[in-house]
Design a protein around this motif. Sequence first.
Motif, PDB file in Angstrom:
ATOM      1  N   UNK A 104       0.863  -1.176   0.000  1.00  0.00           N
ATOM      2  CA  UNK A 104       0.000   0.000   0.000  1.00  0.00           C
ATOM      3  C   UNK A 104       0.906   1.235   0.000  1.00  0.00           C
ATOM      4  N   UNK A 105       0.789   2.104  -1.020  1.00  0.00           N
ATOM      5  CA  UNK A 105       1.724   3.235  -1.105  1.00  0.00           C
ATOM      6  C   UNK A 105       1.633   4.204   0.080  1.00  0.00           C
ATOM      7  N   UNK A 106       0.556   4.113   0.852  1.00  0.00           N
ATOM      8  CA  UNK A 106       0.435   5.038   1.978  1.00  0.00           C
ATOM      9  C   UNK A 106       0.488   4.327   3.330  1.00  0.00           C
ATOM     10  N   UNK A 107       0.836   3.033   3.331  1.00  0.00           N
ATOM     11  CA  UNK A 107       0.981   2.305   4.596  1.00  0.00           C
ATOM     12  C   UNK A 107       1.984   1.173   4.377  1.00  0.00           C
ATOM     13  N   UNK A 108       3.190   1.392   4.902  1.00  0.00           N
ATOM     14  CA  UNK A 108       4.243   0.422   4.555  1.00  0.00           C
ATOM     15  C   UNK A 108       4.023  -0.952   5.191  1.00  0.00           C
ATOM     16  N   UNK A 109       3.068  -1.022   6.120  1.00  0.00           N
ATOM     17  CA  UNK A 109       2.817  -2.316   6.751  1.00  0.00           C
ATOM     18  C   UNK A 109       1.703  -3.120   6.100  1.00  0.00           C
ATOM     19  N   UNK A 110       1.085  -2.574   5.056  1.00  0.00           N
ATOM     20  CA  UNK A 110       0.025  -3.377   4.438  1.00  0.00           C
ATOM     21  C   UNK A 110       0.269  -3.536   2.944  1.00  0.00           C
ATOM     22  N   UNK A 111      -0.174  -4.681   2.434  1.00  0.00           N
ATOM     23  CA  UNK A 111      -0.024  -4.932   0.999  1.00  0.00           C
ATOM     24  C   UNK A 111      -1.396  -4.959   0.345  1.00  0.00           C
ATOM     25  N   UNK A 112      -1.439  -4.573  -0.918  1.00  0.00           N
ATOM     26  CA  UNK A 112      -2.737  -4.496  -1.599  1.00  0.00           C
ATOM     27  C   UNK A 112      -2.914  -5.588  -2.655  1.00  0.00           C
ATOM     28  N   UNK A 113      -1.807  -6.121  -3.157  1.00  0.00           N
ATOM     29  CA  UNK A 113      -1.908  -7.137  -4.206  1.00  0.00           C
ATOM     30  C   UNK A 113      -0.851  -8.206  -3.977  1.00  0.00           C
ATOM     31  N   UNK A 114      -1.211  -9.427  -4.277  1.00  0.00           N
ATOM     32  CA  UNK A 114      -0.228 -10.511  -4.288  1.00  0.00           C
ATOM     33  C   UNK A 114      -0.121 -11.044  -5.706  1.00  0.00           C
ATOM     34  N   UNK A 115       1.108 -11.168  -6.178  1.00  0.00           N
ATOM     35  CA  UNK A 115       1.323 -11.684  -7.530  1.00  0.00           C
ATOM     36  C   UNK A 115       2.016 -13.042  -7.443  1.00  0.00           C
ATOM     37  N   UNK A 116       1.309 -14.128  -7.769  1.00  0.00           N
ATOM     38  CA  UNK A 116       1.991 -15.432  -7.797  1.00  0.00           C
ATOM     39  C   UNK A 116       2.788 -15.522  -9.098  1.00  0.00           C
ATOM     40  N   UNK A 117       4.103 -15.670  -8.996  1.00  0.00           N
ATOM     41  CA  UNK A 117       4.937 -15.610 -10.194  1.00  0.00           C
ATOM     42  C   UNK A 117       6.006 -16.688 -10.197  1.00  0.00           C
ATOM     43  N   UNK A 118       6.357 -17.131 -11.394  1.00  0.00           N
ATOM     44  CA  UNK A 118       7.579 -17.914 -11.547  1.00  0.00           C
ATOM     45  C   UNK A 118       8.214 -17.478 -12.861  1.00  0.00           C
ATOM     46  N   UNK A 119       9.537 -17.570 -12.927  1.00  0.00           N
ATOM     47  CA  UNK A 119      10.277 -17.123 -14.116  1.00  0.00           C
ATOM     48  C   UNK A 119       9.804 -15.768 -14.618  1.00  0.00           C
ATOM     49  N   UNK A 120       9.896 -14.765 -13.781  1.00  0.00           N
ATOM     50  CA  UNK A 120       9.425 -13.439 -14.171  1.00  0.00           C
ATOM     51  C   UNK A 120      10.197 -12.368 -13.402  1.00  0.00           C
ATOM     52  N   UNK A 121      10.112 -11.152 -13.903  1.00  0.00           N
ATOM     53  CA  UNK A 121      10.698 -10.010 -13.191  1.00  0.00           C
ATOM     54  C   UNK A 121       9.575  -9.071 -12.804  1.00  0.00           C
ATOM     55  N   UNK A 122       9.747  -8.376 -11.686  1.00  0.00           N
ATOM     56  CA  UNK A 122       8.725  -7.429 -11.253  1.00  0.00           C
ATOM     57  C   UNK A 122       9.391  -6.224 -10.581  1.00  0.00           C
ATOM     58  N   UNK A 123       8.954  -5.027 -10.983  1.00  0.00           N
ATOM     59  CA  UNK A 123       9.530  -3.795 -10.425  1.00  0.00           C
ATOM     60  C   UNK A 123       8.423  -2.853 -10.009  1.00  0.00           C
TER      61      UNK A 123
END
Length: 344
Positions: free
Chosen positions: A234-253
């Motif tokens: 969450x861009x306004x709360x460093x302790x919470x996440x808004x999305x989970x991306x299940x990934x393999x063989x990939x890059x994410x930035x």
Amino acid sequence: MIILGHSCRIGYLFQPTFHKSVVRYIIVLLLLTNMPQANAAWVEKTAAVMGTHISVELWHPNEEQAEQLAQDVIDEMWRIDLLMSPFREESELSRINRLASQSPVSISQEMYQLLQKAVYFSRLSQGAFDITFASIGQLYDYRAAIHPEQAKIESLLSTIDFNHLLFDSTKRTVAFAIKGVQIDLGGIAKGHAVDGAIELLKRAGVAHALVTAGGDSRILGDRRGRPWHVAIRNPRDKNSTVVLLPLSDAAVSTSGDYERYFEAGGVRYHHIISPKTGQSPSQLRSVTIIGADATTTDALSTTLFIMGLKKGLALIETLTDIDAVIIDSSGTMHYSKGLAEPAP
Ligand code: ADP
Ligand code: MG
């Protein structure tokens, strides 16, 4: 929180035409590869390099070698830092910035290729991504809460333009067309370092790893039978996440307006600078890009942050196998067509 599937990266193992014995063979193979092996280990190492948090997690049949390889990854990050840090006088980048306005500077193959990639993303984004942003960007000091005055910005705006970078491929040199031009690779160097680390691991036969440098990660293989989960915070709360991306063989930035910033007079000054204005764009809070390599996802996350929602998503839809998750200034999430919420 939602979980987004990256459709183009889902592989189909069991085709209907597969013979039963083939299926049995694959199942046995999967069981065997997941059996514990003497000395096999997951190893994790973290470090502070390139002004950011570095981490590597990898699996290797031999624990000692796993430890060594994790250290090799950290060493690779230091190598890139020594070449590309704007804060080190002796870095190749600083040498270019000191000399390239006077005469062409001979540079390493690696630097030449990365500068070419940077220019590729400048062209792709019609100048949104531009490493000469530093001509003005260097006047911001986020720790000391210092920003250049408007008049100063205006007097220097013409020094931001990737067309000021003059290359000679035979001599492998770069020169700046005019005085006052400066470059900074902060929008692409971490991705490049992560890709270098993954190549190193691949060459050593590693099949399962996650390498992260700040907001840039790349995943090699899966987590031995399961996908890795990369969270978007969450861009306004460093302790919470808004999305989970299940990934393999990939890059994410991810690029965000919360990494390096200060506020003054109601304005949020952050480390991403629009080459058109010399100031930080305020339309978005974070951009996450998913693709095959981290150099591309790193450059594109910075790029989309500057292009904004509409133009940014339109660009992503023209690129094969690249997806984006964007959180706008009201906190609303948008994502590209290749991503989907899993069916309930
Ligand atoms: P982080 O460094 O936090 O991972 P980003 O990948 O978004 O974040 O990169 C931000 C960095 O990109 C800035 O610190 C700066 O060095 C560089 N940068 C800022 N504006 C631009 C731009 N217009 N084009 C290219 N690079 C930029
Ligand atoms: Mg980036």
